[in-house]
Write a protein that holds these residues in place. Structure first.
Motif, short mmCIF file in Angstrom:
data_model
loop_
_atom_site.label_atom_id
_atom_site.label_comp_id
_atom_site.label_asym_id
_atom_site.label_seq_id
_atom_site.Cartn_x
_atom_site.Cartn_y
_atom_site.Cartn_z
N TYR A 113 36.78 37.12 39.17
CA TYR A 113 35.71 36.92 40.15
C TYR A 113 35.65 35.47 40.64
O TYR A 113 34.72 35.10 41.34
CB TYR A 113 34.35 37.31 39.56
CG TYR A 113 34.00 36.62 38.25
CD1 TYR A 113 33.37 35.39 38.26
CD2 TYR A 113 34.32 37.19 37.03
CE1 TYR A 113 33.05 34.75 37.08
CE2 TYR A 113 34.01 36.56 35.84
CZ TYR A 113 33.37 35.35 35.87
OH TYR A 113 33.07 34.71 34.71
N ARG B 15 35.88 42.23 45.47
CA ARG B 15 36.20 41.30 44.40
C ARG B 15 35.58 41.73 43.09
O ARG B 15 35.90 41.21 42.05
CB ARG B 15 35.80 39.88 44.77
CG ARG B 15 34.40 39.49 44.42
CD ARG B 15 34.07 38.06 44.77
NE ARG B 15 32.66 37.99 45.06
CZ ARG B 15 31.87 37.04 44.64
NH1 ARG B 15 32.34 36.04 43.97
NH2 ARG B 15 30.59 37.05 44.92
N VAL B 16 34.66 42.67 43.13
CA VAL B 16 33.97 43.00 41.90
C VAL B 16 34.00 44.49 41.61
O VAL B 16 33.81 45.32 42.49
CB VAL B 16 32.51 42.55 41.96
CG1 VAL B 16 31.79 42.91 40.67
CG2 VAL B 16 32.44 41.04 42.16
N ALA B 51 29.35 41.66 43.71
CA ALA B 51 28.54 40.92 42.76
C ALA B 51 27.08 41.29 42.91
O ALA B 51 26.55 41.35 44.00
CB ALA B 51 28.72 39.43 43.01
N ASN B 128 29.71 39.90 36.44
CA ASN B 128 31.04 39.31 36.54
C ASN B 128 31.81 39.45 35.23
O ASN B 128 33.00 39.78 35.21
CB ASN B 128 30.94 37.83 36.90
CG ASN B 128 30.69 37.60 38.38
OD1 ASN B 128 30.93 38.48 39.21
ND2 ASN B 128 30.18 36.42 38.72
#
Lengths: 372, 372
Positions: A113, B15-16, B51, B128
């Motif tokens: 991340y 991204r997460v 996120a 995260n």
């Protein structure tokens, strides 16, 4: 992290790099001060630090609206696992004090991340790691007074650290999964300042990814004026000073002050075009902090490209096309964006938007290079 | 991380938590699918993860605008230091496979930039770390196909993981400097799903900070339809399955669908009052993902408090005042905010704002408790 509504009468920390007590001084009251730093008297270069984002737009936006944390809450819980005595090793942080005690070294792995679209660490990640290792260094030195890098002597005199200048040079952005070794150390900077430098290297290769240097001065947290370094504090920190520079800066380039005649004047802080950001990455950023700002201040970001800073090599490749990869041609990337000639150097100013006089918060200078 | 302008023809990752290929399917085309998950056929519960922020406002905002990363860029650099063979230990991540191979365990220290104003880890930090340990678990299992948790068998069949449900219960927020031990493992979930659970504990004390469970299903990355689990993939992952639950959920509470008659309907995604957030912290969040959304979608957040969910103990302390600490009285905190009686349970809906029919993206249910 949510933006916190600040109530007066409480001390606040910025979450990144340095500490700030903006609401403790009663909201809007601000003071300028002169102090000898790096051998020259200059106006106060105060600032509350904050996470710097990948794009300079966001960088300056974040700098203007730091996320503040209460520090002297009476019910503050005691921190755990933080050394109060000088120690040589911190196994959980994979850290150690080396070179006779003057250099701190920590191993970290770039996490999933912490990377951007291209799987490389963002500038925010890099700056976070600089902050983290700086604070851990102070902890392991046994000097920690308050958790934000202030020594016992500083706390006695109501002093906090503020960063007046920061220069980060990214040679290569580390990749997701890279094992990094981060080194940091401090040195003197003029009569009243301290320098802190960092090197980020690949653990296996030893290749240097990032070099950084910063200048720190002391501020009285009640008067918000810069302070001389008390002898007691000098005694605490000077044994750790070494004369070694991560970046060999010749003469420090002066950053000119922009005004509203600059090419990009935007209050929504988007001053670098997206199309440029798609094809370029920041290779160097210099920030000169000139004034504190608080979490509710309205700020404006101004940016001026060096129109003559289009690199010759870029011109050639753009005109002759030898570097146009198949991926660029077949639409994986915007051909127009790749072909356009962009300046590679920019000057920035973040200023307060209150009243007629727009006071400077931070001046910046950025250099960009084309992505590989 | 800057929001990336997506060009078509490229695969993107969120991204997460899970992967997303929103632009690969040509922009706006969306499909619904039915597949048997947890033993019951239900409508597609697709989503791009992102996120989650400290406040549910931001949580839902971020879920709606995931930060996407190119995955199949032809010039993608090879990752370093990622095991491709099954291995028992990863010294740089301070990780190991334990309990005969089914449980992954990693030690992490809460860093200075991962905490909020009260010096405790933010929900974003917690999420995260859940993502990070899940991916590292797959890596160490030697199953990694693409870096985002897909196995070799999944890649052959063009399958990606999507999370359909997530339940995170925070018993205590870890402090800055805490050394944490994070455990994660997987289990079966119905015929076509996988469960992944986590426990976050204090390394010294063994105290449990966070419990989490999630349900994952497979989606064809080209058709965007949910898929049955191919036998080959079941063969790859089922040896790792164990039947152990981090959260003992009795009957899974159904989250009702809100409409525009809800109390808080805001398109700027600020639906929980700041004053409430000052004095309360999230103790549980359940998210049910129902549809993908992309980075340029316009979304709306809707929130409905359970008006009868003011806790009895809170009522008493508010009326009789025995818990009013001196700090609260003397202005360190807003007295009005502390005295006000707030509901502690909320239902949430994030929906697309395009056209007449506002399609659901994710339903949520949050529980809050007063800060200590």
């Amino acid at each position: 992290m949510a933006n916190t509504t600040l109530s007066s009468g409480t001390t606040y920390h910025s979450r990144v790099l340095i500490r700030c007590s903006s609401s403790e001084r009663g909201g809007q009251q601000r003071s300028n001060a002169a102090v000898r730093v790096n051998g020259a008297a200059h106006r106060a270069t105060l600032q509350v630090g904050a996470a710097l984002e990948t794009s300079i737009n966001e960088t300056l936006a974040e700098l203007s609206a730091p996320l503040l944390a209460p520090a002297t809450d009476g019910r503050e819980r005691s921190r755990q696992n933080i050394p109060t005595e000088k120690q040589a090793e911190d196994p959980f942080r994979q850290a150690q004090i080396v070179e006779g005690g003057v250099r701190y070294q920590q191993t970290v792995v770039v996490r999933s991340y912490e990377v951007g679209p291209d799987r490389t660490a963002t500038l925010e990640t890099i700056l976070n790691l600089l902050q983290e290792t700086a604070l851990n260094h102070v902890w392991m030195s046994g000097l920690l007074g308050d958790g934000f890098g202030a020594t016992h002597g500083m706390i006695k005199s109501n002093l906090i650290w503020v960063v007046s200048r920061m220069h980060v040079q990214v040679d290569h952005y580390p990749l997701w999964g890279d094992v990094l070794e981060i080194d940091t150390w401090v040195g003197s900077s003029g009569k009243n300042g301290m320098r802190r430098d960092w090197l980020i290297r690949g653990r296996g290769s030893g290749n240097i990814y990032v070099r950084a240097t910063s200048t720190w001065v002391m501020m009285n947290k009640n008067t918000r004026r810069l302070s001389k370094m008390p002898e007691e504090v000098r005694g605490e920190i000077s044994p750790w000073f070494i004369d070694r520079h991560a970046i060999h800066e010749e003469a420090t380039e002066k950053i000119i002050k922009l005004d509203s005649n600059a090419k990009h004047v935007d209050s929504d802080l988007k001053t670098i075009p997206d199309q440029f950001l798609q094809h370029h990455q920041l290779s160097s950023i210099i920030l000169e902090y000139r004034k504190e700002c608080g979490s509710s201040d309205v700020v404006q970001s101004i940016c001026q490209p060096d129109e003559d800073s289009v690199s010759p090599s870029e011109n050639v490749s753009m005109v002759r096309g030898p570097s146009l990869l198949p991926e660029v041609i077949n639409g994986h990337h915007s051909l127009a964006g790749a072909l356009q000639q962009w300046p590679t150097k920019y000057t920035h100013l973040l200023q307060l938007k209150a009243g007629d006089v727009h006071e400077e918060i931070v001046r910046g200078r950025t250099t960009w290079k084309k992505k590989l």
